[in-house]
Design a protein around this motif. Structure first.
Motif, PDB file in Angstrom:
ATOM      1  N   ARG A 166      56.963  -4.012  17.460  1.00 17.04           N
ATOM      2  CA  ARG A 166      57.661  -3.246  16.723  1.00 17.04           C
ATOM      3  C   ARG A 166      57.672  -3.463  15.180  1.00 17.04           C
ATOM      4  O   ARG A 166      57.599  -2.606  14.381  1.00 17.04           O
ATOM      5  CB  ARG A 166      59.271  -3.095  17.313  1.00 17.04           C
ATOM      6  CG  ARG A 166      60.244  -2.347  16.699  1.00 17.04           C
ATOM      7  CD  ARG A 166      61.462  -2.372  17.179  1.00 17.04           C
ATOM      8  NE  ARG A 166      62.053  -3.720  17.376  1.00 17.04           N
ATOM      9  CZ  ARG A 166      62.153  -4.378  18.260  1.00 17.04           C
ATOM     10  NH1 ARG A 166      61.721  -3.749  19.521  1.00 17.04           N
ATOM     11  NH2 ARG A 166      62.744  -5.423  18.431  1.00 17.04           N
ATOM     12  N   GLU A 169      54.344  -2.477  13.787  1.00 19.30           N
ATOM     13  CA  GLU A 169      54.203  -0.983  13.510  1.00 19.30           C
ATOM     14  C   GLU A 169      54.994  -0.694  12.420  1.00 19.30           C
ATOM     15  O   GLU A 169      54.573   0.184  11.502  1.00 19.30           O
ATOM     16  CB  GLU A 169      54.747  -0.237  14.812  1.00 19.30           C
ATOM     17  CG  GLU A 169      54.689   1.218  14.542  1.00 19.30           C
ATOM     18  CD  GLU A 169      55.182   2.113  16.022  1.00 19.30           C
ATOM     19  OE1 GLU A 169      54.890   3.297  15.932  1.00 19.30           O
ATOM     20  OE2 GLU A 169      55.710   1.038  16.879  1.00 19.30           O
ATOM     21  N   THR A 170      56.063  -1.144  12.206  1.00 15.38           N
ATOM     22  CA  THR A 170      57.225  -1.114  10.974  1.00 15.38           C
ATOM     23  C   THR A 170      56.345  -1.306   9.772  1.00 15.38           C
ATOM     24  O   THR A 170      56.475  -0.560   8.709  1.00 15.38           O
ATOM     25  CB  THR A 170      58.349  -1.581  11.041  1.00 15.38           C
ATOM     26  OG1 THR A 170      59.058  -1.163  12.201  1.00 15.38           O
ATOM     27  CG2 THR A 170      59.333  -1.437   9.767  1.00 15.38           C
TER      28      THR A 170
END
Length: 256
Positions: A166, A169-170
């Protein structure tokens, strides 16, 4: 007991840095004088991490009890580990440094456990240990180190537990990883699996391995600190030790 002098392959600036950390901590606590000055405590911790000596050996070498050596080392390791960058902070710096891609790799830190301790047993490595996730720059410089999970934990599961996918991806960073992370999809790029692959996929895998290889040397750099080659203390301390070593490794790189 025989005593002898030995050398430590670390810079004086690293010793000075750890001494400053210890001194500031003591000043904040106040209280009575201690058995060792800050510089000796710092040196004891570096010996423990780099050479992997036991607390009994440390105590004898520095003229304190085994319990005092244990307390001083654990105290300083906690102080250093607290200075290790958080995941978001590390990825932000990687972006600011203009790194073209990162390398994600898991490693097993061997521990002293018996066959009954199944959660700690890694079927991949055929030994008991703790799983660490390491993100590295293309040249093998350690960018971030995770906490520790039991060795039976799969690399992809560990990456999800620590929120690595996560966060990557951010951050919008390109990340290379080995086949242990197949199924993660974006933002990880993993090799093609299966036998009898077409030639374009084989070429892609070879290119992937060439780019990923130098970054995977980050784990070898961590294990130059012998305490991570075979842990004899509580296995759940692995994460703190690895983070402390990451801080020291960064200081050594700046000193060279």
């Amino acid at each position: 007991m025989l005593l002898y002098r030995a050398s430590l392959p670390l810079s004086r600036s690293t010793l000075k840095y750890v001494t400053g950390v210890v001194r500031r901590h003591r000043t904040g606590l106040g209280g009575k004088a201690r058995a060792l000055p800050p510089g000796s405590q710092a040196l004891m911790v570096l010996v423990y991490l780099r050479k992997g000596e036991t607390f009994a050996e440390l105590g004898a070498g520095f003229g304190v009890s085994t319990t005092t050596a244990w307390r001083y080392v654990n105290e300083t390791v906690e102080l250093l580990a607290a200075r290790s960058p958080k995941l978001a902070q590390a990825l932000r710096k990687a972006t600011e440094d203009g790194l073209l891609y990162l390398v994600l790799d898991g490693t097993l830190i061997p521990i002293d456990r018996v066959a009954a301790d199944r959660p700690f047993y890694s079927g991949k490595h055929k030994k008991h240990g703790m799983n660490l996730q390491v993100i590295a720059a293309p040249d093998g410089t350690v960018v971030w180190v995770s906490g520790a999970l039991p060795g039976a934990t799969h690399d992809l599961k560990a990456a999800r537990i620590w929120g690595i996918l996560r966060a990557l991806e951010t951050a919008g960073l390109l990340v290379l990883a080995d086949k242990g992370y197949n199924g993660a999809d974006e933002p990880l790029l993993t090799p093609y699996k299966g036998k009898d692959k077409p030639e374009p996929q084989k070429d892609a895998n070879r290119s992937h391995a060439r780019l990923r290889g130098p970054g995977e040397r980050a784990n070898a750099q961590l294990k130059c600190w012998r305490i991570l080659r075979k842990l004899r203390c509580c296995p759940h301390r692995v994460g703190h030790l690895a983070k402390a070593i990451h801080v020291l490794q960064t200081r050594e790189a700046h000193a060279s």
